[in-house]
Design a protein around this motif. Sequence first.
Motif, mmCIF file in Angstrom:
data_model
loop_
_atom_site.group_PDB
_atom_site.id
_atom_site.type_symbol
_atom_site.label_atom_id
_atom_site.label_comp_id
_atom_site.label_asym_id
_atom_site.label_seq_id
_atom_site.Cartn_x
_atom_site.Cartn_y
_atom_site.Cartn_z
ATOM 1 N N ASN A 229 0.843 -1.205 0.000
ATOM 2 C CA ASN A 229 0.000 0.000 0.000
ATOM 3 C C ASN A 229 0.880 1.258 0.000
ATOM 4 O O ASN A 229 0.582 2.230 -0.715
ATOM 5 C CB ASN A 229 -0.919 -0.024 1.224
ATOM 6 C CG ASN A 229 -1.644 1.292 1.445
ATOM 7 O OD1 ASN A 229 -1.176 2.146 2.202
ATOM 8 N ND2 ASN A 229 -2.771 1.493 0.776
ATOM 9 N N ALA A 230 1.968 1.241 0.754
ATOM 10 C CA ALA A 230 2.878 2.399 0.768
ATOM 11 C C ALA A 230 3.487 2.599 -0.615
ATOM 12 O O ALA A 230 3.587 3.721 -1.105
ATOM 13 C CB ALA A 230 3.967 2.204 1.816
ATOM 14 N N ARG A 231 3.884 1.491 -1.237
ATOM 15 C CA ARG A 231 4.447 1.609 -2.585
ATOM 16 C C ARG A 231 3.411 2.153 -3.569
ATOM 17 O O ARG A 231 3.723 2.970 -4.421
ATOM 18 C CB ARG A 231 4.922 0.239 -3.074
ATOM 19 C CG ARG A 231 6.196 -0.219 -2.421
ATOM 20 C CD ARG A 231 6.759 -1.389 -3.191
ATOM 21 N NE ARG A 231 7.927 -1.949 -2.531
ATOM 22 C CZ ARG A 231 8.443 -3.123 -2.848
ATOM 23 N NH1 ARG A 231 7.884 -3.859 -3.808
ATOM 24 N NH2 ARG A 231 9.503 -3.568 -2.227
ATOM 25 N N ALA A 232 2.164 1.682 -3.421
ATOM 26 C CA ALA A 232 1.097 2.109 -4.333
ATOM 27 C C ALA A 232 0.797 3.600 -4.144
ATOM 28 O O ALA A 232 0.588 4.339 -5.119
ATOM 29 C CB ALA A 232 -0.161 1.275 -4.083
ATOM 30 N N ILE A 233 0.798 4.061 -2.897
ATOM 31 C CA ILE A 233 0.541 5.486 -2.636
ATOM 32 C C ILE A 233 1.740 6.313 -3.103
ATOM 33 O O ILE A 233 1.570 7.421 -3.639
ATOM 34 C CB ILE A 233 0.187 5.708 -1.153
ATOM 35 C CG1 ILE A 233 -1.195 5.085 -0.872
ATOM 36 C CG2 ILE A 233 0.174 7.201 -0.805
ATOM 37 C CD1 ILE A 233 -1.657 5.182 0.562
ATOM 38 N N ARG B 236 -5.349 6.120 7.592
ATOM 39 C CA ARG B 236 -6.361 5.161 8.054
ATOM 40 C C ARG B 236 -5.873 3.724 7.880
ATOM 41 O O ARG B 236 -6.186 2.855 8.692
ATOM 42 C CB ARG B 236 -7.700 5.409 7.361
ATOM 43 C CG ARG B 236 -7.682 5.183 5.894
ATOM 44 C CD ARG B 236 -9.026 5.489 5.252
ATOM 45 N NE ARG B 236 -8.991 4.909 3.915
ATOM 46 C CZ ARG B 236 -9.773 5.288 2.923
ATOM 47 N NH1 ARG B 236 -10.675 6.215 3.093
ATOM 48 N NH2 ARG B 236 -9.665 4.708 1.760
ATOM 49 N N GLU B 237 -5.077 3.463 6.828
ATOM 50 C CA GLU B 237 -4.543 2.116 6.635
ATOM 51 C C GLU B 237 -3.656 1.698 7.812
ATOM 52 O O GLU B 237 -3.827 0.611 8.365
ATOM 53 C CB GLU B 237 -3.697 2.061 5.355
ATOM 54 C CG GLU B 237 -4.496 2.032 4.076
ATOM 55 C CD GLU B 237 -5.290 0.756 3.917
ATOM 56 O OE1 GLU B 237 -4.707 -0.339 4.029
ATOM 57 O OE2 GLU B 237 -6.501 0.853 3.663
ATOM 58 N N VAL B 238 -2.680 2.531 8.154
ATOM 59 C CA VAL B 238 -1.715 2.109 9.169
ATOM 60 C C VAL B 238 -2.350 1.986 10.553
ATOM 61 O O VAL B 238 -2.042 1.040 11.296
ATOM 62 C CB VAL B 238 -0.459 3.018 9.218
ATOM 63 C CG1 VAL B 238 0.435 2.733 8.021
ATOM 64 C CG2 VAL B 238 -0.804 4.487 9.288
#
Length: 254
Positions: free
Chosen positions: A60-64, A147-149
Motif C-alpha cells: 500500500n505504501a508503494r502504491a501510494i 487510516r490504513e496504518v
Amino acid sequence: MAARHDQTTDPGLQENLLQARRGTAFFARKLNELTDAQLDGDTLLPDWTRRHVIAHVGYNARAIARLIEWAATGIETPMYPSPEARNHEINFGATLSPIALRNLFDHSAVHLSVEWRDLPDANWTNEVRTAQGRTVPATETVWMRTREVWIHAVDLNNGATFNDIPTPILEQLLKDITGAWKTRRTDTGLLIKATTTAGTDTNLTFGDTTATNPTIITGPLPAVVEWATGRGTTGITATGPRTKGTTPSAPPWI
Ligand code: ZN
C-alpha cells in the motif's frame, strides 16, 4: 521514517503528514513486538494472517508512493495495475521470509515518507486516482495512508485497540464510513451516535438522521468506529427495530 523538512509549507498538511507518520510508527511498534513465528498468526481480517496484513501495508505504501510520483511528474502511474494484481501481490508478499517481510514494510514506509517530503506545494493539488477509481488531490493520499496504518495495526491482533487511535482520526474515520453508507443509501433506518469515552454526549451523530423509528447504535467513539469498520461490537448499545436482541452488523464500507 524521520522525514525532515517537508517541502510543503501548509500547516494543515504538515499536521496531517505527522499523523500519517505517527500511525506508521505505531504499526512498526506493533510489528516489532511480534516474533517471526508469530507472523503466521491470525488477524482480525478473515483469511488474512499477519503476513498478509504486513505485505498489504507495505505494498500500500508503494502504491501510494506511485500516486505521489504521478502528482510530481504528471505521468499517470496507478496504484495497482488491476485488483487481481493487487491481490496477487499480497498473496506473494505473505510467502516472503520474515526478514524480507519486515524490510518490505520498513523500506516502503521510508520511500513513501520521502516522496511526500519532496513534493512541492504546487503539486499537492494535482489530481490522482485511487484504487477504487476516485479522483482526488494528492493531499488525500495522506489520509488514505493514515487510516490504513492505524486500522491495520489493530488488525495485527497483538494488543492494539481502537482506543490507541487518536480522536481526530477516529472522528474522520466515522465521517468517511458513514458518508460512504449515505452515498450508497445503506444507512436507511440506522442512526449512529458516538459519545466520549466517559459516556457524555458529543455532536458526532451520523446516518439516517431523519428516520422516525431508527435503530440507534451508540457507544464511546472508539467502540463505534470499531463497529463501523466491521471489527466488533464490544461497548456498543443497539436499540430499535433492526436489533432483535443483537447488535446488527455495520453495512460494508470499502
Ligand atoms: Zn488496507
